[in-house]
Design a protein around this motif. Sequence first.
Motif, short mmCIF file in Angstrom:
data_model
loop_
_atom_site.label_atom_id
_atom_site.label_comp_id
_atom_site.label_asym_id
_atom_site.label_seq_id
_atom_site.Cartn_x
_atom_site.Cartn_y
_atom_site.Cartn_z
N GLN A 476 0.54 -1.45 -0.09
CA GLN A 476 -0.09 -0.02 -0.06
C GLN A 476 1.02 1.21 0.05
N GLU A 477 2.20 1.39 0.97
CA GLU A 477 2.59 2.10 0.89
C GLU A 477 3.19 2.88 -0.14
N ALA A 478 3.81 1.64 -1.90
CA ALA A 478 5.00 2.04 -2.01
C ALA A 478 3.79 2.52 -3.18
N LEU A 479 2.36 2.28 -3.29
CA LEU A 479 1.46 2.43 -4.47
C LEU A 479 1.16 3.85 -4.00
N LEU A 480 1.65 3.84 -2.95
CA LEU A 480 0.96 5.54 -2.40
C LEU A 480 1.81 6.45 -2.39
N GLN A 481 2.80 6.39 -2.59
CA GLN A 481 4.12 6.61 -2.82
C GLN A 481 4.45 7.37 -3.97
N CYS A 482 3.59 6.13 -4.65
CA CYS A 482 3.80 6.02 -6.83
C CYS A 482 2.83 7.94 -6.82
N ILE A 483 1.38 7.46 -6.58
CA ILE A 483 0.70 8.55 -7.01
C ILE A 483 0.79 9.66 -5.94
N SER A 484 1.52 9.59 -5.43
CA SER A 484 1.99 10.94 -4.90
C SER A 484 3.48 11.46 -5.20
N ALA A 485 4.16 10.76 -5.92
CA ALA A 485 5.50 11.38 -6.84
C ALA A 485 4.34 11.86 -8.46
N TYR A 486 3.77 11.22 -8.85
CA TYR A 486 3.26 11.76 -10.04
C TYR A 486 2.86 13.20 -9.50
N LYS A 487 1.78 13.21 -8.35
CA LYS A 487 1.06 14.50 -7.94
C LYS A 487 2.15 16.08 -7.86
N GLU A 488 2.72 15.23 -7.37
CA GLU A 488 4.04 16.23 -6.99
C GLU A 488 4.59 16.38 -8.21
N PHE A 489 5.15 15.86 -9.03
CA PHE A 489 5.89 16.54 -10.24
C PHE A 489 5.55 16.95 -11.41
N VAL A 490 4.38 16.32 -11.20
CA VAL A 490 3.16 16.76 -12.60
C VAL A 490 2.26 17.42 -12.63
N SER A 491 1.84 17.59 -11.56
CA SER A 491 0.67 18.94 -11.39
C SER A 491 1.45 20.14 -10.75
N GLU A 492 2.89 20.18 -10.34
CA GLU A 492 3.89 21.00 -9.84
C GLU A 492 4.85 21.52 -11.67
N ARG A 493 4.15 20.77 -12.52
CA ARG A 493 4.63 21.18 -14.46
C ARG A 493 6.51 20.73 -13.93
N SER A 494 7.03 20.40 -13.17
CA SER A 494 8.27 20.39 -13.89
C SER A 494 8.99 19.12 -14.03
N ILE A 495 7.49 18.57 -14.22
CA ILE A 495 8.11 17.24 -15.85
C ILE A 495 7.06 17.42 -16.77
N ALA A 496 7.04 16.65 -17.50
CA ALA A 496 6.08 16.54 -18.61
C ALA A 496 5.10 15.52 -18.50
N ASP A 497 4.12 15.20 -18.68
CA ASP A 497 2.92 13.97 -18.77
C ASP A 497 3.18 13.39 -20.06
N THR A 498 4.20 12.80 -19.67
CA THR A 498 4.66 11.88 -20.99
C THR A 498 3.24 10.26 -21.10
#
Length: 521
Positions: A476-498
Motif C-alpha cells: 500500500q505504501e509503495a503504491l501511495l508513494q507512486c501516486i504522490s510522486a506523480y501528483k508532485e512532479f506533474v501537477s507542479e509542471r516540473s515534468i511533462a506528462d508523457t
Amino acid sequence: MFLRVAAANLLKKLRFPASYASPASTVTTTNELSVKLKLPRWYQTGGHGWRINLRDPCLWIVISGHVAMTLGISANATFAENATTEASSNNDLGDDLVGLRKIEDGSVVSNIHTAKWRVFTDKAREFFQQGKLDEAEKLFLSAIQEAKEGFGEQDPHVASACNNLAEFYRVKRAFDKAEPLYLEAINILEESFGPDDVRVGVAAHNLGQFYLGQKKLEEARVKYERALKIKRRVLGYGHSECSDTMFHLGVVLYLQGKERDAEVLIKDSIRMLEEGGEGESSVCIRRLRYLSQIYMKSHQVAEAEMVQRKILHVMELSKGWNSLATVIAAESLALTLLASGNTKDSKDLLERCLNARKDLLPSDHIQIGANLLHLARVAMLDCGRHKMLDVSKAEAELDMAKNHLHNSIRIARECLRKVSKQKDKLKRYSEPGDSRKEGQAALAILLQSLNTLSSVELEKQELQKIQEGNINLEAQEALLQCISAYKEFVSERSIADTPEIKNEYLSCLKRAQNLLGHKIH
C-alpha cells in the motif's frame, strides 16, 4: 550508360545522411543544428549542354544526401532514433569522371553573383548556428534573390538556395513556408536536367523526408517511390543511395500498417549496406535497431534476438565495453531475452551492463537506476519459477528484487531533486531541455520501481501465506508513494506528462484502489 557510370563513380566516394524515426516526439533545437555546410562551386560545360558536374550547384542534393547543404539534424516526430553520416570531402573528385573538363565561367557579372551568393549562404549558416534566426533568414532570402538576379529564375543556383531556406523553415517548424520552396527546387531541377535525373530523385527523397517528419505518410510514400525508381535506373539497384531510400520507404510502409512490405525493404537496405562493406557503420546499426523494434512489436521475439545479437557483436568488436553504446546494445538484448523467458542469460547481461555503467557513469545516474529496475524484474520472474519447488529460494529472489528496487527508487528521487533545483535556477543552465528529459526518465523509473515494489510485497505476502483479509501495508505504501510522486512532479509542471508516465500512474492508481477497496483521488 555514361550518366550511370559517372554518377555511380561520384557517389562511391560520398557518404549520405540517413535520419529515422521514433515513437517519441522530438524537437530540433539550435544546438543540434551545427552540421557544416558544404558549398558547391559552379562550373559550366562550354556550350555542350548539361552534364553531371562535380562542381555543379545542383549536386548539393547528392553531396549532402537527403538534405541539400543541410542545416542540421532531422527531427522526425515518428522515428525512434536519429541518424546521420558525415558527407565526405569532395576534393579531387574530378578524376572520377573521364573527359569532364573543369571550365571556369568567364562572365565577370556571373562571378560577382556567385561570390555574393556564397557569402550570403556562409553568413546565414553562421548566424543560424549562433541562434540568430532573424538574421539567418534574411541572408538565406538574399541568397535566393542573388541567384535569381545573377543566373535566372530557373537556374540550379536558385534550386540550391531554395532548398537551404526550406531546410531553415523545416527546423523552425514553419512547414507551410518550407514546402513551396522544396517544390520550387524540384521544378527547377526537372527543367534543367529532366524529370528522371538523379538529382531530381534525391530532391524527391528530401521532400519525402519533409513529409515523413510531419507524418504525411501517403505524400512521403509517393516521393520515396519516385526517388527510388530514378535512383535504381541511374545508379543501379545495389547503390547505397537506393539503400537509403528503400529504408525510408520501408519506414513509411510500416507506419501505414504494411508490415511485411516494410520488413522486406528494410532488410534489403541493410543487406545492401553489408554487401557494400558498411555492415559495421553507424547507419547500418541504427537500421538494425529499427528492424529489431519492428520484430518486437509484432511479437517476433526470436527474430529480434537474432538481430540484437548481431548488433552487440559489432559493438563489442568496434567499441568494447568501455562504451555506453555497447552497454545499451547489451541491455536491449537482455530485455529481449527476458521477454522470451531466458532469465539466466538476461541476468548475466544486465549485471555486466550494471558493472560497466558504474565504471562509466556517476553513481546516481538514472541509467543505473533503470538497470537496477530491470534486474529486479528478472528476480521476480525467477521467484515465480522457484515458489512451487523451493520457497526459500523464491524468498531470496524477492529480497534481491527488493534491494534493487530500493536503490533504483533512491537514485530516481535524487535525480528528480536535481531537476527541481534546476527548474528554480533555470537561467544558470545552458541546456534545460536535457534536464527535462532526464526528469521525465527519472519520474518514469520512480513510478515503475514503486509499482514493481508493491508487486514484490504482495508476492512475499503470498509466499508467507498471510491471511487474505489483511492489507499489505508495504505494498500500500509503495503504491501511495507512486501516486504522490506523480501528483508532485506533474501537477507542479516540473515534468511533462508523457504517455509512459501517465500509464504507470494509472496502473498504480488502479492497483491501489483494488488493494484498498475504495476510490483514491
